[in-house]
Every structure is written in C-alpha cells, then in structure tokens.
Design an enzyme around this catalytic site. Structure first.
Site, PDB file in Angstrom:
ATOM      1  N   ASP B 315       0.850  -1.182   0.000  1.00 28.07           N
ATOM      2  CA  ASP B 315       0.000   0.000   0.000  1.00 28.07           C
ATOM      3  C   ASP B 315       0.883   1.229   0.000  1.00 28.07           C
ATOM      4  O   ASP B 315       1.889   1.263   0.692  1.00 28.07           O
ATOM      5  CB  ASP B 315      -0.880   0.011   1.254  1.00 28.07           C
ATOM      6  CG  ASP B 315      -2.122  -0.831   1.039  1.00 28.07           C
ATOM      7  OD1 ASP B 315      -2.607  -0.854  -0.105  1.00 28.07           O
ATOM      8  OD2 ASP B 315      -2.580  -1.461   1.999  1.00 28.07           O
ATOM      9  N   ASP B 352      -3.753  24.768  13.167  1.00 34.95           N
ATOM     10  CA  ASP B 352      -4.166  23.523  12.503  1.00 34.95           C
ATOM     11  C   ASP B 352      -3.296  22.370  13.002  1.00 34.95           C
ATOM     12  O   ASP B 352      -2.097  22.319  12.762  1.00 34.95           O
ATOM     13  CB  ASP B 352      -3.986  23.711  10.978  1.00 34.95           C
ATOM     14  CG  ASP B 352      -4.486  22.507  10.202  1.00 34.95           C
ATOM     15  OD1 ASP B 352      -4.789  21.481  10.852  1.00 34.95           O
ATOM     16  OD2 ASP B 352      -4.564  22.602   8.976  1.00 34.95           O
ATOM     17  N   GLU B 356      -0.853  17.830   7.914  1.00 34.22           N
ATOM     18  CA  GLU B 356      -0.690  18.751   6.781  1.00 34.22           C
ATOM     19  C   GLU B 356      -0.411  20.162   7.292  1.00 34.22           C
ATOM     20  O   GLU B 356       0.515  20.835   6.835  1.00 34.22           O
ATOM     21  CB  GLU B 356      -1.949  18.777   5.908  1.00 34.22           C
ATOM     22  CG  GLU B 356      -2.151  17.568   5.043  1.00 34.22           C
ATOM     23  CD  GLU B 356      -3.031  16.528   5.712  1.00 34.22           C
ATOM     24  OE1 GLU B 356      -3.235  16.604   6.941  1.00 34.22           O
ATOM     25  OE2 GLU B 356      -3.505  15.618   4.992  1.00 34.22           O
ATOM     26  N   PHE B 384     -11.654  23.875  10.198  1.00 35.23           N
ATOM     27  CA  PHE B 384     -12.034  23.283   8.921  1.00 35.23           C
ATOM     28  C   PHE B 384     -13.394  22.608   9.077  1.00 35.23           C
ATOM     29  O   PHE B 384     -13.642  21.905  10.049  1.00 35.23           O
ATOM     30  CB  PHE B 384     -10.981  22.227   8.521  1.00 35.23           C
ATOM     31  CG  PHE B 384     -11.289  21.503   7.254  1.00 35.23           C
ATOM     32  CD1 PHE B 384     -10.894  22.048   6.034  1.00 35.23           C
ATOM     33  CD2 PHE B 384     -11.998  20.295   7.269  1.00 35.23           C
ATOM     34  CE1 PHE B 384     -11.182  21.383   4.865  1.00 35.23           C
ATOM     35  CE2 PHE B 384     -12.288  19.641   6.098  1.00 35.23           C
ATOM     36  CZ  PHE B 384     -11.887  20.180   4.898  1.00 35.23           C
ATOM     37  N   THR B 385     -14.285  22.823   8.145  1.00 35.61           N
ATOM     38  CA  THR B 385     -15.546  22.077   8.166  1.00 35.61           C
ATOM     39  C   THR B 385     -15.769  21.505   6.781  1.00 35.61           C
ATOM     40  O   THR B 385     -15.199  21.967   5.794  1.00 35.61           O
ATOM     41  CB  THR B 385     -16.757  22.980   8.512  1.00 35.61           C
ATOM     42  OG1 THR B 385     -16.927  23.915   7.448  1.00 35.61           O
ATOM     43  CG2 THR B 385     -16.574  23.690   9.831  1.00 35.61           C
ATOM     44  N   ARG B 389     -14.818  23.796   3.613  1.00 39.05           N
ATOM     45  CA  ARG B 389     -13.605  23.172   3.092  1.00 39.05           C
ATOM     46  C   ARG B 389     -12.414  24.128   3.100  1.00 39.05           C
ATOM     47  O   ARG B 389     -11.606  24.172   2.192  1.00 39.05           O
ATOM     48  CB  ARG B 389     -13.826  22.588   1.689  1.00 39.05           C
ATOM     49  CG  ARG B 389     -14.709  21.336   1.753  1.00 39.05           C
ATOM     50  CD  ARG B 389     -14.755  20.615   0.460  1.00 39.05           C
ATOM     51  NE  ARG B 389     -15.386  21.440  -0.549  1.00 39.05           N
ATOM     52  CZ  ARG B 389     -14.945  21.557  -1.792  1.00 39.05           C
ATOM     53  NH1 ARG B 389     -13.863  20.925  -2.176  1.00 39.05           N
ATOM     54  NH2 ARG B 389     -15.573  22.329  -2.651  1.00 39.05           N
ATOM     55  N   MET B 390     -12.400  24.961   4.146  1.00 38.95           N
ATOM     56  CA  MET B 390     -11.215  25.805   4.354  1.00 38.95           C
ATOM     57  C   MET B 390     -11.088  26.101   5.835  1.00 38.95           C
ATOM     58  O   MET B 390     -12.008  25.889   6.623  1.00 38.95           O
ATOM     59  CB  MET B 390     -11.297  27.092   3.526  1.00 38.95           C
ATOM     60  CG  MET B 390     -12.508  27.937   3.816  1.00 38.95           C
ATOM     61  SD  MET B 390     -12.515  29.388   2.741  1.00 38.95           S
ATOM     62  CE  MET B 390     -13.858  30.305   3.429  1.00 38.95           C
ATOM     63  N   SER B 391      -9.919  26.588   6.195  1.00 39.61           N
ATOM     64  CA  SER B 391      -9.714  26.951   7.600  1.00 39.61           C
ATOM     65  C   SER B 391      -8.805  28.166   7.639  1.00 39.61           C
ATOM     66  O   SER B 391      -8.325  28.626   6.596  1.00 39.61           O
ATOM     67  CB  SER B 391      -9.061  25.771   8.340  1.00 39.61           C
ATOM     68  OG  SER B 391      -7.784  25.529   7.796  1.00 39.61           O
ATOM     69  N   LYS B 402      -6.976  29.342   4.133  1.00 38.76           N
ATOM     70  CA  LYS B 402      -6.362  28.398   3.199  1.00 38.76           C
ATOM     71  C   LYS B 402      -7.372  27.273   2.971  1.00 38.76           C
ATOM     72  O   LYS B 402      -8.175  26.966   3.854  1.00 38.76           O
ATOM     73  CB  LYS B 402      -5.062  27.812   3.745  1.00 38.76           C
ATOM     74  CG  LYS B 402      -5.244  26.978   5.015  1.00 38.76           C
ATOM     75  CD  LYS B 402      -3.938  26.349   5.477  1.00 38.76           C
ATOM     76  CE  LYS B 402      -4.101  25.730   6.850  1.00 38.76           C
ATOM     77  NZ  LYS B 402      -4.341  24.320   6.897  1.00 38.76           N
TER      78      LYS B 402
END
Lengths: 592, 686
Positions: B315, B352, B356, B384-385, B389-391, B402
């Site tokens: 994998d 964050d 990432e 982020f939610t 789709r950003m924070s 971003k």
C-alpha cells in the site's frame, strides 16, 4: 602418460563434435518434428502405427506411460526368455547348442531387457545366430530406446506445465528406434565390416592348424573358429550402451574389435549417444546453460578418472617387475604398463580409456580383462558405476539420473539461497524429494546388501577366482555392475550359478525399475506444476557454482555410501600389492 | 561477586529447566518424532546393554571403550534435545510476556445478542464460538470476537503496544475485538469467534510448543531426505560388518572383525545428526524471530512462503509514503513575495493540528525564520468544516484563509476580490503532478498556492533496490489516479504500480501474478481486503484490521506497520538458508569421519591402510572416540547459529550460494579434520 592425455582428449573431442549435430537431430526426432530422414522413414513410421493401431495424438499421463513401458518390457522379457529356452526348436541353430538353462535364461532375459547385458554365458558356445539376432540384438535396440523413453517424460515434466500429459510411449519408442538407432547402427556396422568384423550366418569355420599338437592321446589338427552376425550386433552393443558381447571375451575378441581404429571408434560410440542426449537436452528443455553445466560436470568426473585409470595401468606391476619383465612405456611393448589381460592390439592405456567409457556409460563392454587391471584402475570402474551411472550414464537413463542428482543438489542449494528450491522453473517439494531419494538411494542399498549377502554366503564365496581383497572386489563388482545396469564383468568370478543368477537378476530389475519409475512419477508431478519465472532470487543452474554444487552432491551422496567397500576392495588390494609381503592376491586370473 | 550473582542466577533459571526438558525428552515417545536422533537413541541403549554384558563377562577394557562411546551417544541425544528445549523456552518466554497480558478473565455470557438480555457469569475458557458476551468499561475482553452491538473505546496496547485507545463498534471495519484487550468506556456485545485456547495469542504460544507444531512442507521434504540418508547409512554400516568379516576370515586372515561398538560409532557419525538434531530448533527459532518483530504467523508454512515471495504488493500510504501529505513548496502569484505567502500560510496553519497543517508551518519556518510560533490571544480560529472546506485565523481585521482552490475561489469572490488568472495554471500544474494544491488568501486577495505532496519514506528506495537484487518485485497499490501513482512510483523506485486500486482490482492483480507463477505477498486491514489477503500467498494483516481480514491473512502484524513485510521476507529466507547450510555442513562432515574411523577399524586387517590416517590420530580407540565426540559437540556448538540463523544478505542467488557453499560446504569438509585432530590431542593428554 602424454599419449593417454592425448587419446582421452581426442576421443572426447571427436565424441562431442559428432554429438552436436546428432543431438540437435535427436531433439527434433523426440519433439516429433520433421527431419531430413523423414521422407524415407515417415511412411514406414506411419505404417507401423497403423499396423499396431496406435493413436499417435493421444498422449499419456505418467501412469499410462509407465504401464505401457513395463508391459512392453515384460513382453520383451517373455519373448527373449522363450527364444533362449526353445532354441533347439527354433531354426538357425547350426551348431545345435541346445536350450539355455532356466536360471541363465532368466538372468540373460532380464539382463538384455534392462539394458544391462550382464552375461553369465559365453556367447559363441551358448547361442546360435537366431538367438543372437532375434533375441539379443532386438533387445539391444529396444532396451536402449526404453532408456530414452525413461528420459523424455522427465524432460517434458520439466518443460510442460499444468498438464498431466507426458507424451506417447509408443511414439517415443518407435521414433527413437527408427530415426536414431537403426540408421546409426547400420552405418556403424558397415564401418566395422570394413575393418574386418564378420557379419555372417555361418556359425563356425574350421581352420587347419599350422602346427598340429597332441592333447593326451588325440592329435589336434583343426581349430573351430566361431563366427556369426557380429558387426550388426556389435554396432548397437556400443551405440545402445548395451555391452553384451557376441563372444565371451567381448571387445577383446579380434572379431568384435579387430584394429586400433575400431577400438577408438568403439570407445567413442559408447559415449556418443549419452553425449548427444546432453546436447538434445539443451534444446528439449530449452536450457542450454544448464546443459553446458551438466556437460562440464560430466567431464569434470570423466577426464580425471580416465587419466587416473590410465596412470595406474601404466604403473609397473611390482610383482611382474620382480620377475624382470620389462613394462616401460614403449611402442615395442604396445605402450607398456600393465599388459596382463590386454591384447597388444589394444594396449594398457587404450584399455583404461575403454574401461572408463564402458563403466561411465552403462555399456559395460570390455576390450581387456578388467579383473587383471591394476587395483585402482579396477576401482575406477567400480567407482564410476557406484556413482549411479550419471557420468554420461546409460542412454537416457544416465541423463535422467544426472537430472535427479541436479534436483537433489538444487534442493540443498535452493535452501542455501533462501527459497523453496526450484529446478528449471519447477518447485521441488516433498513428493519430488521422496522420488529423487528413492531413485538415488535404492541402488546403494541393493548393491551393498547384495554384496553383504554374497560375501557371507558360502555359495557366494565359492565363485571367487582370487583370494584376498581382490576376491572381495570381484564380488562387489558382480553386484555393482548389474545393480547399475552396466553389465561389465570384472571376471574372475564364476557368476553362472543359481545364486548369482538370482542375485544379479534382482539387482538388474531393481537398478532399472526402482530407480527410474520414481523419476517417471516425479515427472508426472512436475508437469502438473506451474512454471515459475526465473528471477534474480532463483538459483541459477548454468553457473560454475552450480557445477561445483552438483559435483559435490554426486560425490557426497553417490560415493560416501561406497567408501568403506572401496577401501576394503581396490584400496586394500592396491596396498597389499605394493606392500613387500607377498600375499596370495598376487596371482590374478587372466580369464576375462 | 555480588553483582554477578543475580545474573548468574538468571542464567541458571533459564538453563536448569532447559536441562530438565532435555532429560525429559529422552523418553522414546518424544525421541521417535525425530527419526535421525532416534537411531542414535537406540544405539545408545544398545551400547548400554553391550557395556553391561562386557562388564558381567569380565571384558573390562572393552567395556570401558564401549561405555565411553555410549556416554557420548547419550550426550549426542541430550545435546539435540537441549537445542530444541532452548528454542522452545525462548519461544515460551516470548509468548509469556504476551500471555501475561491475559489474566484469568470472567465472561458475561448473554442469553441473546442484546445488551439487556439475561446474563450469566462464567470463566473465560468456557466460552465457545457463537456465544454472545457483554463487555463493559473496565472489562478485559475474554475471547476474540466480533462486536455485534454497541460502541466502545478499547485499549489494545497489550497487543499492539499502541497506547491510544481505538474505537470498536458493531458493523463495518472496526468490529473485531481481541482477547486480552481492555474496554475503556461504554459497552459492546461481542459474538465469540474463536475456541478458547485458539485465540490469537494462544495460537502463537502453541506454535513454539513442539507437541502441537506441525511440520512445514519444506521441513518435511528435508526430513525425508535425512531419513533416507539415515537408512542408507544403516545399510552401509550393516554391510560393513559382512565386508569386515570377509576381509578378516577370507581375504587377509589377520585382525579382527569390526566390533559392534565401532559400527555404532560409525553409524552415528555418518547419519546427519547435526542437522537432524538442530532441525526442530531452527523451525522454532524462525517463529521466534517473527515474534520479536511482533508478527504472529498462523502457520510455519506462511514463514517459508515468505521466503519464496517474488512480488510484494505494498500500500502506498503508510508503507511507501508517510501517512499524510506534507507541504513541499510555496507558489506565490500576482506579484506576491514568497515570504508573504509563507508567512500568511504559516499563520493560517498555526492552529491547525493536522499533519498537513503542521508541515505547512514547518515549511514556512524554513522560508521565514522570524515567523511567530504562537498566535496572539485574541486571534479568532476558523476550524475546517466539510461545508466550507477551508480553515484559517482572523487576526484583528485580517482574515487569513487556506483551503481547496474552488472553496477559496468562492470565498474570495464573495469578499469582492478577483481570482487571478495565473493561479489556475499553477493549481493545474500541481494537480497533474499528483500533488494537492492548497490556495492561501488574505481577505479578498489570493496570495498563492501551497503544494502538498506525498513524501516518500527515507531509505525506502534503497530497500526496494535490495529487494530487486534478491529478485523480488515491488508493486505499489494506491487509490490515486495513474498520474499521481506514476510520479510517486518513480520517486520511490518501485517496479510497478496499481493506480485507482479497488479491492477487486487488487485481487485480480494478485491472481494475474499467481497465474504467471509468482508468489505474492500483500498487506491489508479492511474487510474488503480479505479476499485479496486470502488469495495472496503471504497475507499480512494489521492488528488494527477487522476480524475478517485477520482470518483471511496468514500473518498478523501487531504493530500495524506495513513495512514489516520486508523483514518477514528476510526472516523466511533466513530460515531456509539456515536449514540448507547446516544440512550441507552435516553431510560434508562425513568425509573426515570416514578418514578417522575406517583406518582405525581396519588397520589391524590391512596394516597398509594406515596411510588413510591422514590426521595422524594417536590410536584406533582414540580415533573412533574423537570422531564420536566431535559429532556430539558440533551440535551444541551450532545451537547459537541455529537459533540466530545464518547471516542473510540481500544479494543475488548466485553470490549467496557461492558464499554459503564456501562457508558451509568447504567448511564442513575441512573443519572436522581440525576438530577431530584436536580432540584426539586432548585425549592423549591423559
């Protein structure tokens, strides 16, 4: 000694020079392809199949193949036995030699069907032309072809995958005889005739003696000289690795082997087909590298042993030296050395090479008395047979045994590189190991047990011609040779007794069928397996390392078993001979 | 003395029971399991009887010799037993530490698979597959099973060593529970799937206990070979009696027929006792080595198969790359400076906690070393939610954001800004290279793009190169599109890749390889991996995997580390190499033993045979004794090698073979000459 080296290398070079085209031709024959002889032979082949009602397209699995082989051999045995027993009732027995005794007939039938050609009889005083031709010569062809049919399924098992079909026994047999053995032996027979080998239905000529002599009260004026269809039998005797001589003294007889040229030719002929099959293997198994490794291994054993034998034969016998008989190597003395039991037409060196070829291959022919060879030279004969007839070996069977040893070596070698062992892309697992072990190790069991029985039994000992360690060698030889389907006789031992008829008969049967049927079963198992792609992790079988691995395996497994016997036989014999104390072992029989 | 004492006691604590085990194994029923050693065993009894007979009949000198040989035959048996016992003890010690995690637990058996069903308290070992049990907070799970109701946090550290609790719930991929783990919160209704005593750990413990150890195919094949060799040497020695009788009474009329003592000595020396005695230990040691790597194999066969593997299906995530994508570069747009972009991206990611986010901060620090390491107190965090789709963070008036390109685009347009044209090119370029673009904006202004990339684990490339040298092909399996997959595959140096892989494609690929004759290994954990795991020749399941996956696999990795597969392959190979090397060594030894015993046995018959005494051994009695002693001592000498395994090097088969042939083939030929000579010298010292 230089002559010995030259002779050995020259014969080997000529053998392989001829084996290259012959092997390629044989491979095409075995693969069922058209060859240049096809226009002539194919119609005959088709007619034979039609006559016998054989469906050539139907291939067999290993059991069907084995059953066909056994059945065919059994019928051959019965036919030969009948011919020998009913000789007086059959035509072409001009001398009225009578029926062969049951024990001897059984022994001879087994012997010729198994390609052993161990002879407990003297050909010229036992068998008429019919028995020689229809009985023995036929089996000479068929048993050699049977050897090939023991090899071909094994190669197919290695090459094919996920199938249980191993070929058609009848087709393999027919093609081997028709395309390979018949044309070759015809050619060779003509060559022999050119050199003076007779080929006639006349059984006897009466020669007037130049110097008639008295034996007792009788004046002997004539000598009866045996003749017969010699050349035709001689050619297949050598080509087919049979070795059963027309005459009692085999190739030492001037009518079997009249000149130095025929002697060289006969040596070559013994090696020719085994060498050709090695070449054919390269093509059939699509493994040229492995084939080369097998050839190198073969030569690695053959050349030193041949030279050792020659060297021993050139060593002056101390007992004869004590009688002030010159033995130095010189042309006037036919090369010098140990000339006891060797004709000066042949000489000691050529005798040694002939003996090495005869015992390395399963031919077992003889152009001198092996009993009279120097102990170590005789030991070389024994050793070559005891390795299991893998150095060249019998037609087909030699290569089959060598492949068994290769599988054995690969098993250990494969473990040493950390993979479940594989040979030519086939995994070697429990069943294969069982069959290989059976095949390789049954022979030593039979030979050792047989020899032990013979030396312990008074009947067995009574047959010995010479006392001392040499007598032990004689018995060991008499069991080793049939046990390996070689058939050469050391001589000096009266083997025409019920005891030895049974003992050698059993040894021949075991040596043939117990050794090769397991390999046939293994071929069946191999064919069913997948073919594994070769990778960097695979143990390569075309390298020098593999050659050493294989040689080591042959030496350790094949020879370790016989070391004690060889020490008490030839080695002790040699030591006693060169020791100062004279022992009765001095007097050696000259009878071949 | 004071500090060596405890160590010595620890050593004794290990050796004493092992010695006891070795003695106990001297009963015929355990001896007969090993045919080679059984021959020695029978010989030892026989010579014991012979000694007694000679003593009774007053042939004392002969009795002394027989007794000495007999003693060493018994020792040979004991040494072989000792080797096996040491391996078993080691394995048990390894297993015990795991077993310690499992106290005698009680189980709450439910009458029906419902939380509120009638329950009865029974002992854990009374459970049978199909029973339903209730486990609640604080309970130790008594048997392997599958959750059929409830959800709970479970501490699996006893098995995996991972301290973070895991969630187990009914249905889905997280339903498997393991005996010996502890429920931390809530409850589960579990359907028992394993026999008591057949659980995961039990199976591992059983595998080292020889009584239940099944021989592997290769072990059987080798065993056959050894038995046949033994049989042949039996006939060799038996026939030698006849030959010797002939030599003495018919041929030479001097000397004595070889005695039974010498015959048995020769027999024991010739049969492959070295490998025969060490074979069981080698097998157990292989299992132990796996256990040291925290891998449990369900059969010894699987370990051997691992040595044969030609193709590894790996994998991508977790094995070839680190689990998460990491920031690799900043791409500023519209005349924004690199520093501004780095600073903004760094600040926006400070809160964050995802890998990432952390990687963006780390990269920003590299670019702008003066970047703040903490946010001011009044900073407003925008998490982020899934919808936005950003924070980002709000610093006073500044809104730093971003996120995915289209999300930021919507955000910027909404705030009245414009979407710069050149950014699409950058985003497209990053995406087609198989990476993830994260767009950074400050208020309504787009500053640039952060490139997130899969980072290939360090050293993995070299590892793959080594595998290639060993003839093993690596295939990367990933759900990524072919382009992304190709990029990473090239970077990691795998031989092939399988992109957009679904469980079915994995299975199909395994079958395709197998059809070509390859042996395939793979790792997996999900239930949907189960068919592929079962199909693969070696299926390594992560301990975190589902029950179905574990059942399908033939090995389980307790650390859930997919890279482990590489070590497993090496362990498998090492196991086979050790067997092969010791067999070769054992058989090669026979040559020297012949040279010791044959002249000794026959020099009285043929005095000239003394030339074969190449070692110059002092006397026939000493020669035979030295050979037998050597034969016995070589077993304990090689125990460490059998347990540790022959050193394995990742190299081509030819080199490996050449090396091992030199060491064990030639070594096996030469070493005993020196050994027997040395023993002879020591014997003459008296």
């Amino acid at each position: 000694m230089n002559n010995a080296v030259f002779l050995t290398l020259a014969v080997l070079a000529a053998t392989f020079l001829l084996a290259l085209p012959l092997g390629r031709y044989a491979a095409r024959v075995f693969a069922g392809e058209r060859v240049w002889t096809s226009p002539l032979l194919a119609p005959l082949e088709r007619a034979l199949y039609r006559l016998a009602g054989i469906n050539t397209a139907a291939e067999m699995n290993w059991k069907e193949y084995a059953v066909a082989l056994l059945l065919f051999n059994f019928v051959g045995f019965l036919a030969l036995y009948a011919i020998l027993r009913f000789q007086p009732l059959l035509p072409l027995d001009p001398l009225g030699l009578g029926a062969v005794a049951p024990g001897s007939a059984f022994n001879t039938a087994v012997s010729f069907v198994t390609n052993t050609n161990w002879q407990d009889y003297a050909g010229e005083t036992t068998l008429g032309p019919l028995a020689q031709m229809l009985g023995l010569t036929v089996q000479n062809f068929l048993s050699a072809a049977t050897g090939v049919t023991l090899l071909l399924p094994l190669i197919r098992g290695l090459v094919r995958h996920e199938t249980d079909r191993l070929g058609n026994y009848w087709v393999d047999l027919t093609r081997t005889v028709l395309y390979l053995l018949l044309p070759l032996s015809l050619l060779v027979a003509l060559l022999l005739v050119v050199q003076g080998v007779p080929d006639t239905l006349t059984a006897l000529v009466r020669a007037h003696l130049v110097f008639p002599f008295h034996e007792g009260a009788r004046l002997i004026r004539h000598q009866a000289i045996a003749l017969g269809p010699v050349a035709s039998q001689e050619s297949i005797k050598l080509l087919g690795n049979n070795g059963g001589g027309f005459f009692n003294v085999n190739s030492a007889h001037p009518f079997e082997n009249p000149t130095a040229l025929t002697n060289g030719l006969e040596t070559l002929l013994m090696l020719l087909l085994p060498a050709s099959l090695l070449v054919a293997f390269a093509r059939l198994a699509r493994a040229p590298g492995t084939a080369v490794a097998l050839v190198v291994t073969t030569l690695l054993f053959f050349v030193p042993l041949a030279l050792l034998s020659a060297h021993e034969e050139l060593t002056p016998n101390p007992r004869i030296a004590a009688l002030h008989v010159a033995q130095r190597p010189s042309p006037r003395l036919a090369g010098g050395g140990n000339l006891v039991g060797a004709d000066d037409r042949v000489g000691a060196v050529a005798c040694a090479l002939f003996a090495t070829a005869a015992t390395a291959t399963s031919t077992g022919a003889a152009d001198c008395s092996y009993d009279s060879m120097m102990p170590i030279a005789g030991g070389v004969n024994l050793f070559l047979m005891q390795l299991g007839e893998v150095i060249f070996g019998g037609i087909g069977t030699g290569l089959a045994s060598l492949l068994a040893f290769a599988i054995f070596a690969v098993f250990l070698g494969g473990l040493m590189v950390g993979r479940t062992p594989e040979f030519l892309g086939k995994k070697i697992e429990t069943f294969e190991m069982k069959m290989v072990s059976l095949s390789i190790l049954v022979m030593p069991l039979v030979v050792l047990a047989g020899t032990a029985i013979a030396v312990l039994s008074p009947t067995g000992r009574a047959a010995i011609g010479n006392p001392g360690a040499h007598g032990f060698s004689e018995i060991l030889y008499a069991v080793t040779s049939p046990g390996n389907n070689n058939g050469s006789a050391f001589g000096g031992l009266d083997a025409a007794t019920r005891f030895y008829n049974v003992l050698t008969g059993v040894a021949m049967l075991v040596g043939r069928y117990w050794v090769y049927l397991p390999l046939l079963a293994m071929a069946g198992a191999l064919a069913r397996k997948k073919s594994i792609p070769v990778g960097a992790g695979t143990l390569p079988t075309h390298t020098l390392t593999f050659v050493f691995l294989l040689s080591g395996g042959i030496l350790l497994i094949g020879a370790l078993n016989f070391i004690p016997a060889l020490v008490l036989g030839p080695v002790a014999d040699q030591i006693v001979l060169f020791a100062h104390h004279a022992t009765p072992s001095l007097v050696r029989g000259i009878q071949p | 003395m004071s500090h060596t004492a405890p160590a010595e006691r620890g050593w004794l604590r290990f050796v004493r029971p092992t010695l006891l085990d070795s003695l106990l194994k001297l009963n015929p029923r355990s001896q007969i399991r090993n045919p080679v050693m059984f021959v020695v065993y029978v010989g030892a009894w026989f010579l014991l009887a012979l000694t007694i007979r000679d003593l009774v009949t007053g042939r004392t000198p002969l009795a002394g010799f027989t007794a000495a040989i007999d003693l060493w035959l018994w020792l040979t048996c004991l040494f072989a037993n000792f080797a096996e016992a040491v391996a078993e003890r080691q394995g048990q010690a390894q297993a015990d530490s795991l077993r310690a995690s499992r106290q005698e637990v009680r189980a709450k058996r439910l009458a029906a698979p419902r939380h509120d069903a009638k329950r009865e308290e029974i002992a854990g070992y009374e459970l049978r597959p199909g029973d339903h049990i209730l486990v609640e907070a604080g309970d130790v799970i008594p048997a392997d099973g599958e959750a059929v109701g409830g959800v709970a946090a479970v501490d699996e550290s006893a098995i995996t060593g991972e301290s973070a609790p895991v969630i187990r719930e009914a249905g889905g991929d997280r339903s498997a529970v393991t005996a010996g783990t502890t429920v931390l919160s809530d409850w589960l209704v579990v359907r028992v799937t394993s026999e008591p005593g057949a659980t995961f750990i039990d199976r591992m413990i059983q595998m080292v206990e020889s009584a239940s150890r099944r021989k592997t195919p290769n072990e059987i094949a080798l065993g056959i070979l050894l038995v046949v060799l033994t049989l042949v040497f039996l006939v060799v020695t038996a026939s030698l009696y006849a030959f010797s009788w002939y030599a003495v009474h018919v041929a030479a009329h001097s000397g004595q027929v070889i005695g039974l003592t010498v015959l048995f000595a020769l027999l024991v020396c010739l049969i492959p006792t070295t490998i025969g005695g060490l074979l069981p230990a080698i097998g157990i040691a292989g299992i132990i080595r796996l256990m040291r790597h925290n891998v449990v194999a369900t059969s010894g066969r699987a370990i051997e198969a691992a040595g044969d593997v030609d193709v590894l299906l790996l994998d991508k995530t977790g094995t070839i790359t680190y689990g998460n994508r990491q920031a690799a570069a900043f791409h500023p747009v519209s005349r924004t400076s690199l520093e501004t972009l780095a600073e903004t991206a760094g600040l926006a990611s400070l809160a964050d906690d995802t890998p990432e986010g952390k990687s963006i901060v780390a990269l920003a620090h590299k670019t702008v070393p003066s970047l703040a390491t903490a946010l001011p107190q009044d900073a407003g965090l925008i998490p982020f939610t899934a919808e936005t789709r950003m924070s980002g963070v709000d610093l006073g008036e500044k809104h730093l954001r971003k996120g995915a390109p289209d999300a930021i685009r919507a955000h910027v347009v909404r705030a009245g800004g414009t979407w710069p044209e050149d950014i699409d090119t950058v985003v497209h370029k990053i995406a087609t290279a198989g990476c993830t673009p994260i767009v950074v904006a400050c208020d309504a202004r787009v500053l640039g793009v952060v490139e997130l990339r899969d980072i290939v684990k360090s050293g993995i490339r070299e590892r793959f190169a080594r595998l290639r040298a060993m003839g093993i092909k690596t295939v990367m399996v990933t759900g990524d599109n072919p382009l992304t997959a190709a990029t990473i595959a090239a970077e990691a140096g795998v031989d092939d890749y399988l992109a957009e892989a679904k469980p079915e494609t994995k299975l199909a690929r395994i079958r395709a390889y197998q059809k070509e004759g390859y042996m395939v290994a793979m790792t997996g954990d999900g239930t949907n991996d189960a068919p592929a795991l079962a199909q693969a020749d070696v299926g390594l399941c992560m301990a975190s995997g589902t029950q179905a996956a574990r059942e399908a696999a033939n090995m389980v990795d307790l650390d859930s580390n997919p890279t482990k597969l590489l070590e497993i392959v090496e362990i498998g190979k090492q196991l086979l190499i050790t067997r092969g090397a010791l067999t070769t060594f054992s058989v090669a030894n026979d040559v020297a033993k012949y040279f010791a015993i044959l002249p000794a046995a026959f020099v009285a018959v043929y005095p000239g045979l003394r030339v074969l005494n190449v070692m110059g051994l002092s006397s026939p009695v000493h020669a035979v004794l030295a050979a037998v002693i050597f034969n016995a001592l070589v077993i304990p000498l090689l125990i460490p090698l059998a347990l540790r395994g022959v050193r394995f090097r990742a190299t081509s088969a030819t080199r490996l073979l050449r090396r091992n042939l030199w060491i064990y083939g030639l070594g096996g030929l030469v070493f005993p000459f020196a050994g027997i000579k040395l023993i002879d010298l020591l014997l003459t010292l008296h």
